[in-house]
Write an enzyme that holds these catalytic residues in place. Sequence first.
Site, PDB file in Angstrom:
ATOM      1  CE1 TYR A 184      -3.758   2.518   0.659  1.00 15.38           C
ATOM      2  CE2 TYR A 184      -2.150   3.520   2.139  1.00 15.38           C
ATOM      3  CZ  TYR A 184      -3.337   3.593   1.427  1.00 15.38           C
ATOM      4  OH  TYR A 184      -4.092   4.736   1.474  1.00 15.38           O
ATOM      5  CE  LYS A 240      -3.379   5.195  -1.985  1.00 18.55           C
ATOM      6  NZ  LYS A 240      -4.374   5.830  -2.881  1.00 18.55           N
ATOM      7  CB  ALA A 251       5.463   0.485  -2.404  1.00 17.72           C
TER       8      ALA A 251
HETATM    9  N1  LIG Z   1      -9.249   7.059   4.651  1.00 16.75           N
HETATM   10  C1  LIG Z   1      -7.991   7.407   4.864  1.00 16.75           C
HETATM   11  O1  LIG Z   1      -7.573   7.624   6.012  1.00 16.75           O
HETATM   12  C2  LIG Z   1      -7.026   7.545   3.728  1.00 16.75           C
HETATM   13  C3  LIG Z   1      -5.716   7.959   4.018  1.00 16.75           C
HETATM   14  C4  LIG Z   1      -4.832   8.135   2.967  1.00 16.75           C
HETATM   15  C5  LIG Z   1      -5.223   7.885   1.677  1.00 16.75           C
HETATM   16  N2  LIG Z   1      -6.500   7.471   1.426  1.00 16.75           N
HETATM   17  C6  LIG Z   1      -6.855   7.197   0.042  1.00 16.75           C
HETATM   18  O2  LIG Z   1      -8.050   7.885  -0.280  1.00 16.75           O
HETATM   19  C7  LIG Z   1      -8.787   7.126  -1.244  1.00 16.75           C
HETATM   20  C8  LIG Z   1     -10.205   6.907  -0.742  1.00 16.75           C
HETATM   21  O3  LIG Z   1     -10.121   6.224   0.498  1.00 16.75           O
HETATM   22  P1  LIG Z   1     -11.389   5.912   1.408  1.00 16.75           P
HETATM   23  O4  LIG Z   1     -10.912   5.939   2.796  1.00 16.75           O
HETATM   24  O5  LIG Z   1     -12.532   6.750   0.990  1.00 16.75           O
HETATM   25  O6  LIG Z   1     -11.630   4.375   1.007  1.00 16.75           O
HETATM   26  P2  LIG Z   1     -12.967   3.483   0.954  1.00 16.75           P
HETATM   27  O7  LIG Z   1     -12.492   2.084   1.105  1.00 16.75           O
HETATM   28  O8  LIG Z   1     -13.986   3.986   1.900  1.00 16.75           O
HETATM   29  O9  LIG Z   1     -13.489   3.731  -0.538  1.00 16.75           O
HETATM   30  C9  LIG Z   1     -12.750   3.289  -1.651  1.00 16.75           C
HETATM   31  C10 LIG Z   1     -13.684   3.205  -2.837  1.00 16.75           C
HETATM   32  O10 LIG Z   1     -12.925   2.757  -3.973  1.00 16.75           O
HETATM   33  C11 LIG Z   1     -13.693   1.774  -4.655  1.00 16.75           C
HETATM   34  N3  LIG Z   1     -12.801   0.870  -5.410  1.00 16.75           N
HETATM   35  C12 LIG Z   1     -11.952  -0.065  -4.907  1.00 16.75           C
HETATM   36  N4  LIG Z   1     -11.340  -0.717  -5.905  1.00 16.75           N
HETATM   37  C13 LIG Z   1     -11.811  -0.195  -7.060  1.00 16.75           C
HETATM   38  C14 LIG Z   1     -11.565  -0.462  -8.429  1.00 16.75           C
HETATM   39  N5  LIG Z   1     -10.699  -1.437  -8.806  1.00 16.75           N
HETATM   40  N6  LIG Z   1     -12.205   0.285  -9.371  1.00 16.75           N
HETATM   41  C15 LIG Z   1     -13.088   1.256  -8.991  1.00 16.75           C
HETATM   42  N7  LIG Z   1     -13.381   1.527  -7.713  1.00 16.75           N
HETATM   43  C16 LIG Z   1     -12.751   0.815  -6.752  1.00 16.75           C
HETATM   44  C17 LIG Z   1     -14.428   1.032  -3.542  1.00 16.75           C
HETATM   45  O11 LIG Z   1     -15.544   0.297  -4.036  1.00 16.75           O
HETATM   46  C18 LIG Z   1     -14.824   2.196  -2.638  1.00 16.75           C
HETATM   47  O12 LIG Z   1     -16.049   2.775  -3.036  1.00 16.75           O
HETATM   48  C19 LIG Z   1      -8.001   5.834  -1.458  1.00 16.75           C
HETATM   49  O13 LIG Z   1      -7.166   5.958  -2.592  1.00 16.75           O
HETATM   50  C20 LIG Z   1      -7.162   5.741  -0.210  1.00 16.75           C
HETATM   51  O14 LIG Z   1      -6.013   4.966  -0.393  1.00 16.75           O
HETATM   52  C21 LIG Z   1      -7.407   7.302   2.419  1.00 16.75           C
END
Ligand SMILES: NC(=O)c1ccc[n+]([C@@H]2O[C@H](COP(=O)([O-])OP(=O)(O)OC[C@H]3O[C@@H](n4cnc5c(N)ncnc54)[C@H](O)[C@@H]3O)[C@@H](O)[C@H]2O)c1
Length: 244
Positions: A155, A159, A157
């Site tokens: 994860y 990002k 790497a």
């Molecule tokens: N929540 C956090 O604390 C956090 C921190 C740093 C980065 N992020 C990044 O922010 C983004 C959103 O995170 P979140 O917390 O809302 O996650 P989440 O798990 O709540 O939502 C992720 C969404 O992506 C969709 N998804 C997954 N694989 C997919 C694919 N192959 N094609 C299309 N859609 C797909 C899922 O169905 C889901 O709706 C992500 O990239 C995550 O890595 C989140």
Amino acid sequence: MRLKDRVAIITGGGQGIGRATCLTFAKEGANIVIAEYNPTTAETVGKEIKALGVECLVIQTDVSNGDSVRSMVKQALDSFGRIDILVNNAGIFSYTQIEDCTEEEWDRMMAVNLKGPFLCSQAVIDTMKTQKSGRIISLGSLAGQVGGLVASAPYSASKAGVMCLTKSLARALGPHNITVNAIAPGVAATDMTTNHPDLTSQMVLGRVAQPVEVANTILFLASDEGSYVTGFTLNVNGGMFMSS
Ligand SMILES: NC(=O)c1ccc[n+]([C@@H]2O[C@H](COP(=O)([O-])OP(=O)(O)OC[C@H]3O[C@@H](n4cnc5c(N)ncnc54)[C@H](O)[C@@H]3O)[C@@H](O)[C@H]2O)c1
């Protein structure tokens, strides 16, 4: 109405930060394309968006699959005729220890989190070049800056890759008036972080982010106010990590 009549593709818009971004953009007048793997959550958000008085197209998409991504972009263009903003938000997460990480997990993490933003960005470039304008914003992570406090190596790497891809794309697309930036959240309250240990003692603000607080920073980079920012990763981490 900071995004009035603009067309925004938001991947993974069915929940969490993606959903918050869809609703934030819609309130600013943007028409939304939800490119989401889960059709059920996407349809629910689609109804919320339409209730705000803008148009919304829900397209089941797997961002790790080039055919799926190109088909999604074609449908978006067929419906709206332009694409102003792409938010590469879809992502998956794991806590797996390095000793237990399989080749399959590594490949899937890279395919969704890193190849996905590459495929989606590549698919909108021609349109944005023709328009002589565009905004691409991708979700990086604090994990990609520090190696992951609780996140797995793949994860973290993936990002780090997203945040470097951002700089490469910014260099290539700047001459076409396309800005490319990333957001690096720390911990936001979504399904992704439900099982995180409590890290708030490491946050200067002493609390996790609400998804809309991340969405508001994406809005800044997508709006006219962000017009001279490119190749940048904006930390949205409550002071958990401060890069130079
Ligand atoms: N929540 C956090 O604390 C956090 C921190 C740093 C980065 N992020 C990044 O922010 C983004 C959103 O995170 P979140 O917390 O809302 O996650 P989440 O798990 O709540 O939502 C992720 C969404 O992506 C969709 N998804 C997954 N694989 C997919 C694919 N192959 N094609 C299309 N859609 C797909 C899922 O169905 C889901 O709706 C992500 O990239 C995550 O890595 C989140």
